[in-house]
Design a protein around this motif. Structure first.
Motif, PDB file in Angstrom:
ATOM      1  N   THR A   1      64.813  94.813  46.011  1.00 33.63           N
ATOM      2  CA  THR A   1      64.743  96.275  46.064  1.00 33.63           C
ATOM      3  C   THR A   1      63.494  96.770  45.364  1.00 33.63           C
ATOM      4  N   THR A   2      63.188  96.188  44.231  1.00 33.76           N
ATOM      5  CA  THR A   2      61.997  96.584  43.489  1.00 33.76           C
ATOM      6  C   THR A   2      60.735  96.257  44.279  1.00 33.76           C
ATOM      7  N   LEU A   3      60.693  95.097  44.886  1.00 25.15           N
ATOM      8  CA  LEU A   3      59.517  94.708  45.670  1.00 25.15           C
ATOM      9  C   LEU A   3      59.312  95.621  46.870  1.00 25.15           C
ATOM     10  N   ARG A   4      60.409  96.056  47.471  1.00 24.15           N
ATOM     11  CA  ARG A   4      60.301  96.950  48.617  1.00 24.15           C
ATOM     12  C   ARG A   4      59.821  98.326  48.197  1.00 24.15           C
ATOM     13  N   SER A   5      60.244  98.793  47.019  1.00 21.51           N
ATOM     14  CA  SER A   5      59.888 100.140  46.601  1.00 21.51           C
ATOM     15  C   SER A   5      58.431 100.244  46.181  1.00 21.51           C
ATOM     16  N   ASP A   6      57.940  99.317  45.363  1.00 22.32           N
ATOM     17  CA  ASP A   6      56.536  99.332  44.943  1.00 22.32           C
ATOM     18  C   ASP A   6      56.113  97.926  44.540  1.00 22.32           C
ATOM     19  N   PRO A   7      55.632  97.150  45.502  1.00 26.50           N
ATOM     20  CA  PRO A   7      55.287  95.759  45.199  1.00 26.50           C
ATOM     21  C   PRO A   7      54.130  95.621  44.216  1.00 26.50           C
ATOM     22  N   VAL A   8      53.202  96.578  44.209  1.00 30.96           N
ATOM     23  CA  VAL A   8      52.061  96.494  43.291  1.00 30.96           C
ATOM     24  C   VAL A   8      52.533  96.684  41.857  1.00 30.96           C
ATOM     25  N   ALA A   9      53.374  97.681  41.627  1.00 31.63           N
ATOM     26  CA  ALA A   9      53.883  97.912  40.269  1.00 31.63           C
ATOM     27  C   ALA A   9      54.694  96.712  39.780  1.00 31.63           C
ATOM     28  N   PHE A  10      55.424  96.085  40.684  1.00 31.28           N
ATOM     29  CA  PHE A  10      56.209  94.912  40.295  1.00 31.28           C
ATOM     30  C   PHE A  10      55.294  93.778  39.855  1.00 31.28           C
ATOM     31  N   ARG A  11      54.246  93.523  40.625  1.00 26.66           N
ATOM     32  CA  ARG A  11      53.318  92.426  40.288  1.00 26.66           C
ATOM     33  C   ARG A  11      52.576  92.710  38.987  1.00 26.66           C
ATOM     34  N   VAL A  12      52.058  93.929  38.842  1.00 27.89           N
ATOM     35  CA  VAL A  12      51.311  94.272  37.633  1.00 27.89           C
ATOM     36  C   VAL A  12      52.217  94.223  36.408  1.00 27.89           C
ATOM     37  N   ALA A  13      53.441  94.696  36.549  1.00 27.59           N
ATOM     38  CA  ALA A  13      54.376  94.659  35.428  1.00 27.59           C
ATOM     39  C   ALA A  13      54.692  93.230  35.018  1.00 27.59           C
TER      40      ALA A  13
ATOM     41  N   ARG B   1      58.927 100.614  35.634  1.00 23.73           N
ATOM     42  CA  ARG B   1      58.980 102.041  35.326  1.00 23.73           C
ATOM     43  C   ARG B   1      57.813 102.471  34.441  1.00 23.73           C
ATOM     44  N   LEU B   2      57.456 101.631  33.486  1.00 29.21           N
ATOM     45  CA  LEU B   2      56.335 101.957  32.614  1.00 29.21           C
ATOM     46  C   LEU B   2      55.024 101.963  33.393  1.00 29.21           C
ATOM     47  N   ILE B   3      54.852 101.022  34.298  1.00 26.25           N
ATOM     48  CA  ILE B   3      53.652 100.985  35.132  1.00 26.25           C
ATOM     49  C   ILE B   3      53.603 102.220  36.027  1.00 26.25           C
ATOM     50  N   GLU B   4      54.732 102.586  36.626  1.00 31.32           N
ATOM     51  CA  GLU B   4      54.770 103.769  37.484  1.00 31.32           C
ATOM     52  C   GLU B   4      54.488 105.038  36.676  1.00 31.32           C
ATOM     53  N   LEU B   5      54.975 105.092  35.435  1.00 31.66           N
ATOM     54  CA  LEU B   5      54.683 106.229  34.568  1.00 31.66           C
ATOM     55  C   LEU B   5      53.193 106.305  34.284  1.00 31.66           C
ATOM     56  N   PHE B   6      52.577 105.175  33.973  1.00 29.21           N
ATOM     57  CA  PHE B   6      51.140 105.136  33.698  1.00 29.21           C
ATOM     58  C   PHE B   6      50.338 105.570  34.929  1.00 29.21           C
ATOM     59  N   ILE B   7      50.712 105.102  36.099  1.00 25.37           N
ATOM     60  CA  ILE B   7      50.014 105.478  37.328  1.00 25.37           C
ATOM     61  C   ILE B   7      50.168 106.974  37.593  1.00 25.37           C
ATOM     62  N   GLY B   8      51.364 107.492  37.371  1.00 22.25           N
ATOM     63  CA  GLY B   8      51.599 108.924  37.555  1.00 22.25           C
ATOM     64  C   GLY B   8      50.776 109.762  36.592  1.00 22.25           C
ATOM     65  N   MET B   9      50.701 109.320  35.344  1.00 21.02           N
ATOM     66  CA  MET B   9      49.897 110.050  34.358  1.00 21.02           C
ATOM     67  C   MET B   9      48.411 109.992  34.720  1.00 21.02           C
TER      68      MET B   9
END
Length: 77
Positions: free
Chosen positions: A26-38, A46-54
């Protein structure tokens, strides 16, 4: 007084493994880049997505400020 610790049986281990696999998919389907970087940085998606959003918010606000300054400099002349 001894406390008894119940060890999970094979079915419980299997169910936990299936749940973990489903969560990963599920995580890979939602945002595979954030999963790999995390996983590279050892943090959560979630922290990576927060950083990208900021970072996106900072870029957009910067563009808005530059646009306002350019507009005000033209009207002041």
């Amino acid at each position: 007084m001894k406390t008894q610790v119940e060890l999970p049986d094979a079915e419980d281990k299997y169910n936990l493994q299936v749940d973990r696999t489903d969560q990963t998919r599920t995580t890979l389907r939602s945002d595979p880049v954030a999963f790999r970087v995390a996983s590279w940085l050892g943090t959560t998606e979630r922290l990576i997505e927060l950083f990208i959003g900021m970072a996106n918010a900072v870029v957009l606000e910067g563009a808005a400020i530059i646009g306002c300054v350019m507009h005000w400099s033209r009207t002041a002349q």
